[in-house]
Design a protein around this motif. Structure first.
Motif, PDB file in Angstrom:
ATOM      1  N   HIS A  35      67.103  76.957  90.786  1.00  0.00           N
ATOM      2  CA  HIS A  35      65.899  75.852  90.544  1.00  0.00           C
ATOM      3  C   HIS A  35      64.556  76.797  90.276  1.00  0.00           C
ATOM      4  N   CYS A  36      64.570  78.050  90.810  1.00  0.00           N
ATOM      5  CA  CYS A  36      63.558  79.158  90.804  1.00  0.00           C
ATOM      6  C   CYS A  36      63.008  78.989  89.178  1.00  0.00           C
ATOM      7  N   ALA A  37      61.704  79.012  88.874  1.00  0.00           N
ATOM      8  CA  ALA A  37      61.119  78.885  87.943  1.00  0.00           C
ATOM      9  C   ALA A  37      61.394  79.955  86.894  1.00  0.00           C
ATOM     10  N   TRP A  38      61.703  81.332  87.483  1.00  0.00           N
ATOM     11  CA  TRP A  38      62.093  82.312  87.008  1.00  0.00           C
ATOM     12  C   TRP A  38      63.504  82.425  86.330  1.00  0.00           C
ATOM     13  N   THR A  39      64.287  81.924  87.228  1.00  0.00           N
ATOM     14  CA  THR A  39      65.709  81.686  86.899  1.00  0.00           C
ATOM     15  C   THR A  39      66.190  80.685  85.687  1.00  0.00           C
ATOM     16  N   GLN A  40      65.063  79.513  85.951  1.00  0.00           N
ATOM     17  CA  GLN A  40      65.116  78.473  84.815  1.00  0.00           C
ATOM     18  C   GLN A  40      64.642  79.073  83.400  1.00  0.00           C
ATOM     19  N   LYS A  41      63.625  79.979  83.494  1.00  0.00           N
ATOM     20  CA  LYS A  41      63.300  80.510  82.093  1.00  0.00           C
ATOM     21  C   LYS A  41      64.508  81.360  81.482  1.00  0.00           C
ATOM     22  N   TYR A  42      65.139  82.179  82.480  1.00  0.00           N
ATOM     23  CA  TYR A  42      66.234  82.813  82.024  1.00  0.00           C
ATOM     24  C   TYR A  42      67.402  81.939  81.331  1.00  0.00           C
ATOM     25  N   MET A  43      67.568  80.933  82.076  1.00  0.00           N
ATOM     26  CA  MET A  43      68.641  79.934  81.688  1.00  0.00           C
ATOM     27  C   MET A  43      68.222  79.281  80.091  1.00  0.00           C
ATOM     28  N   ASN A  44      66.846  78.911  80.214  1.00  0.00           N
ATOM     29  CA  ASN A  44      66.455  78.355  78.881  1.00  0.00           C
ATOM     30  C   ASN A  44      66.651  79.312  77.874  1.00  0.00           C
ATOM     31  N   GLU A  45      66.008  80.592  78.030  1.00  0.00           N
ATOM     32  CA  GLU A  45      66.173  81.565  76.785  1.00  0.00           C
ATOM     33  C   GLU A  45      67.507  81.854  76.542  1.00  0.00           C
ATOM     34  N   ASN A  46      68.357  82.039  77.142  1.00  0.00           N
ATOM     35  CA  ASN A  46      69.739  82.262  76.888  1.00  0.00           C
ATOM     36  C   ASN A  46      70.842  81.200  76.798  1.00  0.00           C
ATOM     37  N   LEU A  47      70.542  80.046  77.380  1.00  0.00           N
ATOM     38  CA  LEU A  47      71.296  79.045  77.014  1.00  0.00           C
ATOM     39  C   LEU A  47      71.108  78.329  75.901  1.00  0.00           C
ATOM     40  N   TYR A  48      69.959  77.716  75.792  1.00  0.00           N
ATOM     41  CA  TYR A  48      69.603  76.845  74.684  1.00  0.00           C
ATOM     42  C   TYR A  48      69.012  77.623  73.692  1.00  0.00           C
TER      43      TYR A  48
END
Length: 226
Positions: A206-219
């Motif tokens: 849930h870390c904001a930086w982890t979520q940024k990585y997820m959003n940029e690479n998944l979506y």
């Protein structure tokens, strides 16, 4: 030698390899070695989605990549020794075998994340995990200490970029995260109560930086496939 080592580690599944000078650390930390090699394996964005959006407690990929990083560190030790130099893998097996895991305080003389901070890979977040610009905390690491004369990448230490964010603290079910910003020399226990952590991976995913990585690479990939 480093080019050959890096190429082989990438083929074996490493996401990144960094070298760092540890000669100025205490003898207890560097154990007489001048250099360290950090090996990182990134967790997939879909796995982070499963942990954070589907709220599924699944250790499968995390455990597999933690183990894989250890295997690569052990392999690296053997590779360096075969070249005529000394090396010591900081895999879980090696640390336990040589009594280098201090169970009373749950740490080792030289944690992988300290090597990562010295290498400029990222910073220690309020979750007490390494946080990076590229992957957040979505990575597993292991390190190898060596006397091999490796070229060292010059990099500046990255100071915390968590700001006022307290997502990891707020979401922690065990309430072990104190919301303290890391600084050089700070007592780890002021950041997190490791003795009562339940390893739910929520602060990682849930870390904001982890979520940024997820959003940029998944979506981003999903949109590309439309």
């Amino acid at each position: 030698m480093l080019h050959e080592l890096t190429s082989k580690l990438k083929n074996l599944g490493a996401s990144f390899i960094k070298t760092v000078d540890i000669s100025k650390l205490t003898p207890k930390e560097n154990m007489g070695y001048n250099n360290a090699i950090l090996i990182g394996i990134v967790l997939s964005p879909r796995y982070i989605y499963k942990l954070s959006k589907e709220n599924t407690l699944d250790y499968s990929e995390f455990s597999e990549k933690e183990h894989r990083a250890d295997i690569l560190a052990d392999w690296t030790e053997e590779f360096i020794v075969s070249k005529g130099y000394k090396a010591s893998s900081q895999s879980e097996r090696n640390l336990l075998q040589h009594d280098l895991f201090e169970s009373e305080i749950k740490t080792t003389p030289l944690p992988h994340k300290k090597v990562a901070v010295l290498a400029g890979v990222g910073w220690i977040g309020k979750n007490n995990l390494l946080v990076t610009n590229e992957y957040g905390s979505a990575l597993c690491m292991c390190s190898v200490l060596t006397d091999a004369p490796l070229p060292i990448e010059k990099s500046e230490m990255v100071m915390p970029k968590c700001g006022d964010c307290t997502i990891c603290k707020d979401i922690c079910p065990a309430k072990v995260i104190h919301g303290t910003t890391w600084e050089v020399g700070i007592d780890r226990d002021l950041i997190v109560d490791v003795y009562n952590c339940v390893t739910c991976l929520k602060c990682l995913s849930h870390c904001a930086w982890t979520q940024k990585y997820m959003n940029e690479n998944l979506y981003g990939k999903i949109n590309e496939n439309k």
